[in-house]
Design a protein around this motif. Structure first.
Motif, PDB file in Angstrom:
ATOM      1  N   ALA A  81       0.846  -1.189   0.000  1.00 26.76           N
ATOM      2  CA  ALA A  81       0.000   0.000   0.000  1.00 26.76           C
ATOM      3  C   ALA A  81       0.885   1.243   0.000  1.00 26.76           C
ATOM      4  CB  ALA A  81      -0.932   0.003   1.212  1.00 26.76           C
ATOM      5  N   TYR A  82       1.897   1.232   0.870  1.00 28.21           N
ATOM      6  CA  TYR A  82       2.817   2.370   0.913  1.00 28.21           C
ATOM      7  C   TYR A  82       3.609   2.486  -0.388  1.00 28.21           C
ATOM      8  CZ  TYR A  82       6.305   5.698   2.466  1.00 28.21           C
ATOM      9  OH  TYR A  82       7.087   6.817   2.558  1.00 28.21           O
ATOM     10  N   TRP A  83       4.212   1.362  -0.796  1.00 27.39           N
ATOM     11  CA  TRP A  83       5.100   1.422  -1.950  1.00 27.39           C
ATOM     12  C   TRP A  83       4.361   1.692  -3.256  1.00 27.39           C
ATOM     13  CZ3 TRP A  83       9.944   2.091  -3.293  1.00 27.39           C
ATOM     14  CH2 TRP A  83      10.921   2.020  -2.290  1.00 27.39           C
ATOM     15  N   SER A  84       3.126   1.253  -3.383  1.00 27.43           N
ATOM     16  CA  SER A  84       2.391   1.528  -4.626  1.00 27.43           C
ATOM     17  C   SER A  84       2.157   3.030  -4.782  1.00 27.43           C
ATOM     18  CB  SER A  84       1.069   0.756  -4.653  1.00 27.43           C
ATOM     19  OG  SER A  84       0.233   1.109  -3.568  1.00 27.43           O
ATOM     20  N   ARG A 161      -1.175   0.176 -10.571  1.00 30.48           N
ATOM     21  CA  ARG A 161      -2.451   0.883 -10.794  1.00 30.48           C
ATOM     22  C   ARG A 161      -3.580   0.205 -10.011  1.00 30.48           C
ATOM     23  NH1 ARG A 161      -4.819   4.218 -14.780  1.00 30.48           N
ATOM     24  NH2 ARG A 161      -2.795   4.348 -15.852  1.00 30.48           N
ATOM     25  N   GLN A 162      -3.634  -1.129 -10.051  1.00 32.27           N
ATOM     26  CA  GLN A 162      -4.668  -1.846  -9.307  1.00 32.27           C
ATOM     27  C   GLN A 162      -4.535  -1.621  -7.799  1.00 32.27           C
ATOM     28  OE1 GLN A 162      -5.489  -6.014 -10.579  1.00 32.27           O
ATOM     29  NE2 GLN A 162      -4.011  -5.615 -12.215  1.00 32.27           N
ATOM     30  N   MET A 163      -3.304  -1.610  -7.302  1.00 31.80           N
ATOM     31  CA  MET A 163      -3.082  -1.363  -5.875  1.00 31.80           C
ATOM     32  C   MET A 163      -3.566   0.028  -5.471  1.00 31.80           C
ATOM     33  SD  MET A 163       0.721  -2.862  -5.106  1.00 31.80           S
ATOM     34  CE  MET A 163       1.297  -4.448  -5.700  1.00 31.80           C
ATOM     35  N   ILE A 164      -3.266   1.006  -6.305  1.00 31.58           N
ATOM     36  CA  ILE A 164      -3.677   2.394  -6.028  1.00 31.58           C
ATOM     37  C   ILE A 164      -5.196   2.486  -5.972  1.00 31.58           C
ATOM     38  CG2 ILE A 164      -3.776   4.709  -7.040  1.00 31.58           C
ATOM     39  CD1 ILE A 164      -1.125   4.175  -5.750  1.00 31.58           C
ATOM     40  N   GLN A 165      -5.854   1.919  -6.953  1.00 28.29           N
ATOM     41  CA  GLN A 165      -7.308   1.990  -7.012  1.00 28.29           C
ATOM     42  C   GLN A 165      -7.957   1.210  -5.874  1.00 28.29           C
ATOM     43  OE1 GLN A 165      -7.675   0.593 -11.072  1.00 28.29           O
ATOM     44  NE2 GLN A 165      -7.850   2.682 -11.888  1.00 28.29           N
ATOM     45  N   ALA A 166      -7.327   0.112  -5.432  1.00 32.82           N
ATOM     46  CA  ALA A 166      -7.861  -0.666  -4.321  1.00 32.82           C
ATOM     47  C   ALA A 166      -7.815   0.105  -3.004  1.00 32.82           C
ATOM     48  CB  ALA A 166      -7.088  -1.971  -4.185  1.00 32.82           C
ATOM     49  N   ILE A 171      -7.405   7.699 -10.463  1.00 38.02           N
ATOM     50  CA  ILE A 171      -6.270   8.100 -11.293  1.00 38.02           C
ATOM     51  C   ILE A 171      -6.798   8.899 -12.480  1.00 38.02           C
ATOM     52  CG2 ILE A 171      -4.302   7.315 -12.658  1.00 38.02           C
ATOM     53  CD1 ILE A 171      -4.277   4.768 -10.974  1.00 38.02           C
ATOM     54  N   ASP A 172      -6.454  10.178 -12.526  1.00 36.94           N
ATOM     55  CA  ASP A 172      -6.904  11.044 -13.608  1.00 36.94           C
ATOM     56  C   ASP A 172      -6.200  10.688 -14.913  1.00 36.94           C
ATOM     57  OD1 ASP A 172      -8.487  12.338 -11.755  1.00 36.94           O
ATOM     58  OD2 ASP A 172      -7.025  13.927 -11.367  1.00 36.94           O
ATOM     59  N   SER A 173      -6.665  11.264 -16.002  1.00 38.44           N
ATOM     60  CA  SER A 173      -6.116  10.945 -17.324  1.00 38.44           C
ATOM     61  C   SER A 173      -4.638  11.300 -17.445  1.00 38.44           C
ATOM     62  CB  SER A 173      -6.918  11.671 -18.415  1.00 38.44           C
ATOM     63  OG  SER A 173      -6.891  13.076 -18.201  1.00 38.44           O
ATOM     64  N   ASP A 174      -4.178  12.285 -16.662  1.00 39.72           N
ATOM     65  CA  ASP A 174      -2.769  12.672 -16.712  1.00 39.72           C
ATOM     66  C   ASP A 174      -1.935  11.942 -15.664  1.00 39.72           C
ATOM     67  OD1 ASP A 174      -3.671  13.861 -14.404  1.00 39.72           O
ATOM     68  OD2 ASP A 174      -2.919  15.860 -14.861  1.00 39.72           O
ATOM     69  N   PRO A 185      -8.321   6.824   2.451  1.00 36.34           N
ATOM     70  CA  PRO A 185      -7.630   5.742   1.734  1.00 36.34           C
ATOM     71  C   PRO A 185      -7.327   4.550   2.632  1.00 36.34           C
ATOM     72  CG  PRO A 185      -6.109   7.538   2.216  1.00 36.34           C
ATOM     73  CD  PRO A 185      -7.480   8.037   2.573  1.00 36.34           C
ATOM     74  N   HIS A 186      -7.395   3.355   2.061  1.00 38.59           N
ATOM     75  CA  HIS A 186      -6.997   2.151   2.771  1.00 38.59           C
ATOM     76  C   HIS A 186      -5.476   2.129   2.906  1.00 38.59           C
ATOM     77  CE1 HIS A 186     -11.061   0.660   2.467  1.00 38.59           C
ATOM     78  NE2 HIS A 186     -11.026   0.742   1.144  1.00 38.59           N
ATOM     79  N   MET A 187      -5.000   1.553   3.997  1.00 35.88           N
ATOM     80  CA  MET A 187      -3.557   1.451   4.217  1.00 35.88           C
ATOM     81  C   MET A 187      -3.055   0.026   3.997  1.00 35.88           C
ATOM     82  SD  MET A 187      -3.118   4.012   7.497  1.00 35.88           S
ATOM     83  CE  MET A 187      -1.343   3.762   7.559  1.00 35.88           C
ATOM     84  N   SER A 188      -3.787  -0.726   3.206  1.00 34.35           N
ATOM     85  CA  SER A 188      -3.341  -2.053   2.811  1.00 34.35           C
ATOM     86  C   SER A 188      -3.971  -2.373   1.469  1.00 34.35           C
ATOM     87  CB  SER A 188      -3.728  -3.111   3.846  1.00 34.35           C
ATOM     88  OG  SER A 188      -5.134  -3.221   3.936  1.00 34.35           O
ATOM     89  N   VAL A 189      -3.418  -3.362   0.789  1.00 32.90           N
ATOM     90  CA  VAL A 189      -3.964  -3.795  -0.491  1.00 32.90           C
ATOM     91  C   VAL A 189      -4.472  -5.223  -0.334  1.00 32.90           C
ATOM     92  CG1 VAL A 189      -2.404  -2.302  -1.786  1.00 32.90           C
ATOM     93  CG2 VAL A 189      -1.755  -4.681  -1.341  1.00 32.90           C
ATOM     94  N   PRO A 190      -5.387  -5.671  -1.187  1.00 33.38           N
ATOM     95  CA  PRO A 190      -5.839  -7.069  -1.114  1.00 33.38           C
ATOM     96  C   PRO A 190      -4.676  -8.047  -1.290  1.00 33.38           C
ATOM     97  CG  PRO A 190      -7.295  -5.760  -2.509  1.00 33.38           C
ATOM     98  CD  PRO A 190      -6.109  -4.896  -2.208  1.00 33.38           C
ATOM     99  N   SER A 191      -4.754  -9.148  -0.593  1.00 37.01           N
ATOM    100  CA  SER A 191      -3.669 -10.132  -0.620  1.00 37.01           C
ATOM    101  C   SER A 191      -3.381 -10.638  -2.031  1.00 37.01           C
ATOM    102  CB  SER A 191      -4.006 -11.317   0.290  1.00 37.01           C
ATOM    103  OG  SER A 191      -4.123 -10.910   1.627  1.00 37.01           O
ATOM    104  N   GLU A 192      -4.424 -10.716  -2.866  1.00 36.57           N
ATOM    105  CA  GLU A 192      -4.212 -11.224  -4.219  1.00 36.57           C
ATOM    106  C   GLU A 192      -3.404 -10.262  -5.096  1.00 36.57           C
ATOM    107  OE1 GLU A 192      -8.509  -9.585  -4.078  1.00 36.57           O
ATOM    108  OE2 GLU A 192      -7.139 -10.731  -2.779  1.00 36.57           O
ATOM    109  N   LEU A 193      -3.235  -9.016  -4.643  1.00 37.86           N
ATOM    110  CA  LEU A 193      -2.442  -8.052  -5.407  1.00 37.86           C
ATOM    111  C   LEU A 193      -0.976  -8.013  -4.976  1.00 37.86           C
ATOM    112  CD1 LEU A 193      -4.849  -4.973  -5.765  1.00 37.86           C
ATOM    113  CD2 LEU A 193      -4.447  -6.851  -7.368  1.00 37.86           C
TER     114      LEU A 193
END
Length: 302
Positions: A81-84, A161-166, A171-174, A185-193
């Protein structure tokens, strides 16, 4: 070894000498350090850090992105989550200031090569030819096996990108990250990511030179060979060694080699652009142009 700063000439005179060296050189070899990206607005503390990491700062009392990057998180889900976030804003978002674009416009008509310890991909995004770049210390855009089991790296944009959105970010177009109103924001990502090596199943790590697990993949070695060939091609000719904001974390990669090659070639010119640390050895004083000023300001004047 004794050093000196250019104090006897004013900035316009020094910039005039640098412009002349650029026009007369057979080739330009750029050596770029972290201060170049800092000048472009890629700062790792202050407002930019608080904008994207205030939750981590509050929980762990971090004061900058580097501190958070080295923290031993208890789970891989929190680590990524941090590194993404870290990777996205420093690799896939554009720099706030057009310093790299200014540099490219300055040297694009020259035969150039870039040697850099930066890992943020700013050179390619500014238009520099990827076949004229050697990223010696890795790339925020690449994963590698943490063991490592093999000398391979893997593009990470889609998964980051998936981690960020999770975590709840949009994420804007730019490429800019925004949080919808009233979203924390969540401070973790799903385990499958959590990224794992496709070869051995071990957790992935970043392809950044931090210890002896750093992977020098095929692309790294190809770039190293291209750099060596460029040096051979212009050996003894009029080379401008253009050193930009290189500090003393890893001086042997760029700074010391530029000094050595300048001393060995009486036709060479060494230019050091560095706010607060613009030095050259006395041995190459007559071949040196040292400008103690912000690089963005220098490029604007050029």
């Amino acid at each position: 070894m004794f050093f000196r700063k250019n104090k006897t000439e004013n900035i316009p005179d020094l910039i005039g000498r640098l412009q002349e060296a650029l026009e007369q050189s057979d080739a330009v070899i750029i050596g770029a350090g972290a201060g170049l990206s800092t000048s472009a607005g890629f700062t790792y503390s202050g407002e930019r850090f608080q904008q994207y990491f205030s939750d981590f700062a509050e929980k762990y009392n971090f004061s900058d992105m580097y501190a958070g990057g080295f923290y031993p998180y208890s789970t891989l889900e929190e680590h990524w989550a941090y590194w993404s976030r870290y990777i996205w804003i420093n690799r896939y978002m554009n720099a706030p200031k057009p310093v790299y674009e200014q540099l490219y416009n300055l040297v694009k008509e020259n035969d150039y090569f870039v040697l850099t310890t930066n890992v943020d991909h700013c050179f390619q995004k500014a238009g520099f030819n990827k076949h004229r770049l050697f990223y010696t210390q890795g790339d925020y855009g690449l994963f590698q096996c943490s063991r490592p089991c093999c000398p391979k790296t893997y593009d990470n944009e889609a998964l980051i990108r998936q981690m960020i959105q999770a975590q709840g970010y949009h994420i804007d177009s730019d490429g800019t990250l925004t949080l919808p109103e009233r979203v924390t924001p969540h401070m973790s990502v799903p385990s499958e990511l959590v990224p794992r090596c496709p070869n051995c199943g071990a957790p992935m790590s970043m392809n950044l030179r931090a210890d002896n697990t750093f992977v020098e993949d095929e692309g790294w070695h190809i770039a190293a060979d291209r750099y060596s060939e460029f040096l051979r091609r212009y050996q003894g000719l009029k080379i401008l060694f253009l050193e930009l904001a290189v500090g003393y974390n890893t001086p042997a990669i760029i700074k010391y080699n530029f000094w050595r090659m300048t001393a060995a070639n009486p036709k060479a010119t060494y230019a050091c652009l560095n706010h607060g640390e613009s030095y050259a050895p006395e041995e190459i004083k007559r071949q040196s142009i040292c400008i103690d000023e912000d690089i963005g300001e220098i490029l604007t004047q050029l």
